[in-house]
Design a protein around this motif. Structure first.
Motif, PDB file in Angstrom:
ATOM      1  N   ALA A  16       0.441  18.343   5.852  1.00  0.00           N
ATOM      2  CA  ALA A  16      -0.122  19.730   5.715  1.00  0.00           C
ATOM      3  C   ALA A  16      -0.754  19.748   7.167  1.00  0.00           C
ATOM      4  CB  ALA A  16      -1.068  19.750   4.545  1.00  0.00           C
ATOM      5  N   THR A  17      -0.362  18.722   8.205  1.00  0.00           N
ATOM      6  CA  THR A  17      -1.166  18.683   9.104  1.00  0.00           C
ATOM      7  C   THR A  17      -0.071  18.940  10.169  1.00  0.00           C
ATOM      8  OG1 THR A  17      -1.606  16.487   8.967  1.00  0.00           O
ATOM      9  CG2 THR A  17      -3.862  17.782   8.395  1.00  0.00           C
ATOM     10  N   SER A  18      -0.316  17.599  10.797  1.00  0.00           N
ATOM     11  CA  SER A  18       0.592  17.489  12.602  1.00  0.00           C
ATOM     12  C   SER A  18       1.705  16.381  12.116  1.00  0.00           C
ATOM     13  CB  SER A  18      -0.549  17.522  13.615  1.00  0.00           C
ATOM     14  OG  SER A  18      -0.392  16.682  14.698  1.00  0.00           O
ATOM     15  N   PRO A  19       2.753  15.997  12.721  1.00  0.00           N
ATOM     16  CA  PRO A  19       2.849  14.444  12.321  1.00  0.00           C
ATOM     17  C   PRO A  19       2.310  13.819  13.173  1.00  0.00           C
ATOM     18  CG  PRO A  19       4.664  16.405  13.887  1.00  0.00           C
ATOM     19  CD  PRO A  19       3.317  17.189  13.624  1.00  0.00           C
ATOM     20  N   SER A  20       1.957  13.917  14.296  1.00  0.00           N
ATOM     21  CA  SER A  20       0.971  12.846  14.624  1.00  0.00           C
ATOM     22  C   SER A  20      -0.225  12.430  13.902  1.00  0.00           C
ATOM     23  CB  SER A  20       0.274  12.926  16.205  1.00  0.00           C
ATOM     24  OG  SER A  20       1.290  13.633  16.539  1.00  0.00           O
ATOM     25  N   LEU A  21      -0.822  12.663  13.273  1.00  0.00           N
ATOM     26  CA  LEU A  21      -1.406  12.926  12.131  1.00  0.00           C
ATOM     27  C   LEU A  21      -0.796  11.577  11.026  1.00  0.00           C
ATOM     28  CD1 LEU A  21      -4.766  12.537  11.415  1.00  0.00           C
ATOM     29  CD2 LEU A  21      -4.379  14.899   9.901  1.00  0.00           C
ATOM     30  N   ARG A  22      -0.166  10.460  11.365  1.00  0.00           N
ATOM     31  CA  ARG A  22       0.162   9.506  10.918  1.00  0.00           C
ATOM     32  C   ARG A  22      -1.260   8.611   9.464  1.00  0.00           C
ATOM     33  NH1 ARG A  22       4.360  11.305  10.125  1.00  0.00           N
ATOM     34  NH2 ARG A  22       4.741   8.907   9.195  1.00  0.00           N
ATOM     35  N   VAL A  23      -1.532   9.134   8.872  1.00  0.00           N
ATOM     36  CA  VAL A  23      -2.483   8.388   7.452  1.00  0.00           C
ATOM     37  C   VAL A  23      -2.220   9.117   6.328  1.00  0.00           C
ATOM     38  CG1 VAL A  23      -5.009   8.621   6.849  1.00  0.00           C
ATOM     39  CG2 VAL A  23      -4.834   8.835   9.304  1.00  0.00           C
ATOM     40  N   PHE A  69      -1.642  -5.132   9.950  1.00  0.00           N
ATOM     41  CA  PHE A  69      -2.484  -4.862  10.079  1.00  0.00           C
ATOM     42  C   PHE A  69      -4.179  -4.260   9.499  1.00  0.00           C
ATOM     43  CE2 PHE A  69      -3.002  -8.606  13.884  1.00  0.00           C
ATOM     44  CZ  PHE A  69      -2.643  -8.908  13.637  1.00  0.00           C
ATOM     45  N   PHE A  70      -4.058  -2.972  10.549  1.00  0.00           N
ATOM     46  CA  PHE A  70      -4.884  -1.476   9.079  1.00  0.00           C
ATOM     47  C   PHE A  70      -4.261  -0.644  10.333  1.00  0.00           C
ATOM     48  CE2 PHE A  70      -7.617  -4.706  11.907  1.00  0.00           C
ATOM     49  CZ  PHE A  70      -7.729  -3.621  13.215  1.00  0.00           C
ATOM     50  N   VAL A  71      -4.768   0.828   9.591  1.00  0.00           N
ATOM     51  CA  VAL A  71      -4.841   1.900  10.468  1.00  0.00           C
ATOM     52  C   VAL A  71      -6.206   2.207  11.693  1.00  0.00           C
ATOM     53  CG1 VAL A  71      -4.688   4.473   9.690  1.00  0.00           C
ATOM     54  CG2 VAL A  71      -3.588   2.918   8.267  1.00  0.00           C
ATOM     55  N   ALA A  72      -5.530   2.933  12.483  1.00  0.00           N
ATOM     56  CA  ALA A  72      -7.027   3.316  13.537  1.00  0.00           C
ATOM     57  C   ALA A  72      -7.897   3.092  12.598  1.00  0.00           C
ATOM     58  CB  ALA A  72      -6.511   3.149  14.216  1.00  0.00           C
ATOM     59  N   LEU A 112      -4.690   2.038  -0.758  1.00  0.00           N
ATOM     60  CA  LEU A 112      -4.798   1.482   0.364  1.00  0.00           C
ATOM     61  C   LEU A 112      -3.952   2.330   1.223  1.00  0.00           C
ATOM     62  CD1 LEU A 112      -2.038  -1.889  -0.015  1.00  0.00           C
ATOM     63  CD2 LEU A 112      -4.821  -1.609  -0.386  1.00  0.00           C
ATOM     64  N   ILE A 113      -4.702   2.474   2.516  1.00  0.00           N
ATOM     65  CA  ILE A 113      -4.859   3.980   3.537  1.00  0.00           C
ATOM     66  C   ILE A 113      -3.688   3.167   4.224  1.00  0.00           C
ATOM     67  CG2 ILE A 113      -5.117   4.804   5.314  1.00  0.00           C
ATOM     68  CD1 ILE A 113      -6.828   5.023   2.747  1.00  0.00           C
ATOM     69  N   THR A 114      -3.338   3.974   4.653  1.00  0.00           N
ATOM     70  CA  THR A 114      -1.349   3.470   5.337  1.00  0.00           C
ATOM     71  C   THR A 114      -0.985   4.662   6.533  1.00  0.00           C
ATOM     72  OG1 THR A 114      -0.211   4.958   4.557  1.00  0.00           O
ATOM     73  CG2 THR A 114      -0.422   2.617   3.244  1.00  0.00           C
ATOM     74  N   ALA A 115      -0.172   4.595   7.271  1.00  0.00           N
ATOM     75  CA  ALA A 115       0.560   5.037   8.462  1.00  0.00           C
ATOM     76  C   ALA A 115       1.345   5.957   7.941  1.00  0.00           C
ATOM     77  CB  ALA A 115      -0.056   3.944   9.796  1.00  0.00           C
ATOM     78  N   GLY A 143       3.598   8.277   5.397  1.00  0.00           N
ATOM     79  CA  GLY A 143       4.451   8.261   3.648  1.00  0.00           C
ATOM     80  C   GLY A 143       5.365   7.292   4.131  1.00  0.00           C
ATOM     81  N   GLN A 144       6.156   7.073   5.817  1.00  0.00           N
ATOM     82  CA  GLN A 144       7.470   6.723   5.574  1.00  0.00           C
ATOM     83  C   GLN A 144       6.319   5.104   5.695  1.00  0.00           C
ATOM     84  OE1 GLN A 144       9.903   7.295   6.104  1.00  0.00           O
ATOM     85  NE2 GLN A 144      11.140   5.738   7.336  1.00  0.00           N
ATOM     86  N   SER A 145       5.343   4.428   6.582  1.00  0.00           N
ATOM     87  CA  SER A 145       5.225   3.396   6.475  1.00  0.00           C
ATOM     88  C   SER A 145       4.697   3.109   5.078  1.00  0.00           C
ATOM     89  CB  SER A 145       3.699   3.011   7.248  1.00  0.00           C
ATOM     90  OG  SER A 145       2.974   1.872   7.360  1.00  0.00           O
ATOM     91  N   ALA A 146       4.272   4.061   4.668  1.00  0.00           N
ATOM     92  CA  ALA A 146       3.915   3.662   2.553  1.00  0.00           C
ATOM     93  C   ALA A 146       5.134   3.299   1.752  1.00  0.00           C
ATOM     94  CB  ALA A 146       2.730   4.869   2.354  1.00  0.00           C
ATOM     95  N   LEU A 147       5.767   4.157   2.150  1.00  0.00           N
ATOM     96  CA  LEU A 147       7.687   4.198   1.481  1.00  0.00           C
ATOM     97  C   LEU A 147       7.793   2.640   1.683  1.00  0.00           C
ATOM     98  CD1 LEU A 147       9.247   7.092   1.326  1.00  0.00           C
ATOM     99  CD2 LEU A 147       8.404   6.005  -0.482  1.00  0.00           C
ATOM    100  N   THR A 148       7.759   2.500   2.729  1.00  0.00           N
ATOM    101  CA  THR A 148       8.369   1.350   3.518  1.00  0.00           C
ATOM    102  C   THR A 148       7.898  -0.384   3.117  1.00  0.00           C
ATOM    103  OG1 THR A 148       9.229   1.456   5.546  1.00  0.00           O
ATOM    104  CG2 THR A 148       8.708  -1.175   5.927  1.00  0.00           C
ATOM    105  N   THR A 149       6.121  -0.113   2.882  1.00  0.00           N
ATOM    106  CA  THR A 149       5.324  -0.882   2.421  1.00  0.00           C
ATOM    107  C   THR A 149       6.166  -1.373   0.662  1.00  0.00           C
ATOM    108  OG1 THR A 149       3.719  -0.943   3.884  1.00  0.00           O
ATOM    109  CG2 THR A 149       3.173  -2.249   1.801  1.00  0.00           C
ATOM    110  N   ALA A 150       6.002  -0.310   0.018  1.00  0.00           N
ATOM    111  CA  ALA A 150       6.280  -0.467  -1.161  1.00  0.00           C
ATOM    112  C   ALA A 150       8.061  -1.425  -1.976  1.00  0.00           C
ATOM    113  CB  ALA A 150       6.863   1.183  -1.738  1.00  0.00           C
ATOM    114  N   LEU A 151       8.358  -0.771  -1.108  1.00  0.00           N
ATOM    115  CA  LEU A 151       9.918  -1.072  -1.441  1.00  0.00           C
ATOM    116  C   LEU A 151       9.913  -2.252  -0.802  1.00  0.00           C
ATOM    117  CD1 LEU A 151      12.619   1.686  -0.536  1.00  0.00           C
ATOM    118  CD2 LEU A 151      11.714   1.454  -2.698  1.00  0.00           C
TER     119      LEU A 151
END
Length: 507
Positions: A320-327, A349-352, A177-180, A182-190
């Protein structure tokens, strides 16, 4: 000059000179400001935008920038004292009251004041971000057919497939699943794996953002100590048995903040212990792309060695890129995937789609592997420069074994970590105190020094010089006494041993 400092300094100069203009008077043109202050057009644009946001100037496209009319005095403040009662009543019926405390995260996200060297950042400095490649990827993405239409809820198939191949093993695109980020992914997982009130096993020390997620969800983080080879399996098994927990969150690769890598002999043991407990392992693989160029072959993710669906894998492109590349991505197998998907859809909903398309363009470009190699070499160089400067300028400090990946050094101080951080800030250096990295009583005072967010090696050397100079202005006091330090030990007690001592109960 660092762009952020340039913007702040120019804004202050323009702000202090506004009295020279009458209300409605026109300021010099952007071109004139560029020539007068010898800064870039971008710096001028951002400084004027800051003044406009403060209501000091008004920008009229095609006409120029004008001094604004002073704002009227604000009305009397509203009475919001009722909210104290309403918010304090939230946890009345909860087993573990929720605690929304982002202070540990904000300490790492806060931008240092002008003139302060930031050794607290968890992101790459703009000078080593792939800014041109990201700009080109975003431009190409915007021209893709359907780039602005709604993406599949799970994410673009091609991007899910890329993450699946990066993880390896038998992980397939359908498991991702694509998330916004890592922080968003951890939140969803917990949220998907642990109900409110449940215990969650975490490494000790660990990333403060994880502890904030757990507490905000009403869960109870339970520490499992790590040493130089990662989490200790015998303590993990004991923690599962004592708590009945069904979730363990870990960072097997370049653990934050210690830099430890889970030893080969412990990897299968961790999976076996979790499987026997009927529990999930949430693998936060945040630093997979941050290995130094002397780290050698990296061990595969735990998810690639998991045949039973024990591991829920978290990966992100952000570090590895930028704090604004939230993927980022969540990968799992079995019925838990449906629950993860449902939680994510409810939350966001989903990632832009344009961001997903840009990520695809970036990782598929020939410049991507070159960027990763450049980051690896630069992080290694910075690590060595910082360690060398500490040995040279502060020989009293005993450095831990240098990590082979990631972006930080984890040092044990001889006294109070908060006092250390405050004294360092007075000396012009922002560091992260160690206390927020522990979910229980810390076994000792630590600080984290990050070498990723500065402009270069020269700034690291200057930061250590400032720390050395600050010893006479209070930094030494921050290392004396407190947290069990020997009276008068100060620096002679040393920042002893990084991971050595203190991290386990038998230290």
């Amino acid at each position: 000059m660092y762009e952020r400092s340039s913007v702040a300094e120019l804004a202050e100069v323009l702000r202090s000179g506004l009295d020279r203009y009458s209300i409605g008077g026109k300021l010099p043109s952007s071109r004139a400001l560029v020539e007068q202050y010898r800064v870039s057009p971008v710096t001028v644009s951002r400084a004027l935008a800051q003044l406009a946001a403060e209501g000091l100037v008004v920008t009229r496209p095609g006409a120029g920038v004008f001094r604004a009319r002073p704002r009227t005095a604000p009305a009397a403040a509203a009475d919001t004292s009722w909210q104290e009662v309403a918010l304090s009543a939230e946890g009345g019926g909860e087993i573990v009251p929720r605690s929304v405390d982002a202070s540990g995260v904000m300490a790492c996200l806060a931008a240092p004041a002008p003139g302060v060297i930031g050794l607290n950042s968890g992101y790459l400095h703009p000078s080593i971000q792939p800014e041109r490649a990201m700009a080109a990827a975003l431009a190409r993405a915007g021209r893709r057919p359907g780039a602005w239409s709604r993406p599949p809820m799970e994410g673009l198939p091609e991007l899910r497939d890329w993450f699946a191949r990066e993880i390896g093993g038998t992980v397939a695109a359908a498991d991702v699943l694509i998330t916004a980020g890592g922080q968003s992914a951890l939140t969803t997982a917990l949220r998907a794996l642990a109900p409110p009130g449940a215990p969650i096993l975490v490494e000790s020390p660990t990333y403060p953002g994880l502890l904030a997620i757990a507490r905000a969800s009403g869960c109870r983080p339970v520490p499992v100590p790590v040493d130089a080879e990662g989490v200790r399996p015998e303590l993990l098994a004991a923690a599962f048995e004592a708590t009945g927990a069904r979730v363990f969150v870990c960072q097997p690769l370049f653990q934050n903040p210690t830099g430890a890598v889970l030893a080969p002999g412990r990897r299968a043991e961790v999976l076996r212990i979790a499987r026997a407990a009927g529990a999930f392992v949430v693998e936060d693989d945040y630093a997979r792309s941050l290995g130094h160029d002397d780290s050698g072959p990296l061990p595969p993710p735990l998810a690639a060695q998991d045949p039973d669906g024990v591991v829920v894998h978290v990966r992100s492109l952000t570090k590895a890129t930028s704090p604004s590349l939230r993927v980022g991505a969540l990968a799992a197998r079995g019925p838990v995937v449906d629950r993860l998907r449902a939680i994510q859809v409810v939350d966001s909903f989903f990632v832009a789609r344009p961001l997903q398309e840009a990520a695809l363009e970036l990782v598929g470009a020939p410049a991507w592997p070159r960027h990763l190699r450049a980051v690896a070499a630069e992080l290694r160089h910075r690590r060595d420069v910082l360690a060398g400067a500490l040995r040279r300028e502060l020989p009293q400090l005993e450095l831990p074994p240098l990590p082979s990946g990631g972006y930080q050094l984890w040092l044990r101080t001889g006294g109070d970590d908060s006092a250390f951080a405050e004294a360092a800030l007075r000396a012009g250096v922002a560091v992260a105190p160690g206390r927020p990295y522990f979910c229980a009583e810390p076994p000792g005072p630590y600080v984290r020094l990050s070498f990723a967010g500065v402009s270069g090696a020269e700034e690291l050397v200057e930061a250590v010089r400032r720390l050395r100079a600050g010893l006479g202005g209070g930094l030494g006091a921050g290392l004396d006494g407190g947290h069990g330090a020997e009276p008068g030990a100060g620096l002679d007690g040393g920042l002893d041993g990084g991971l050595g001592g203190g991290l386990g109960p038998d230290a």
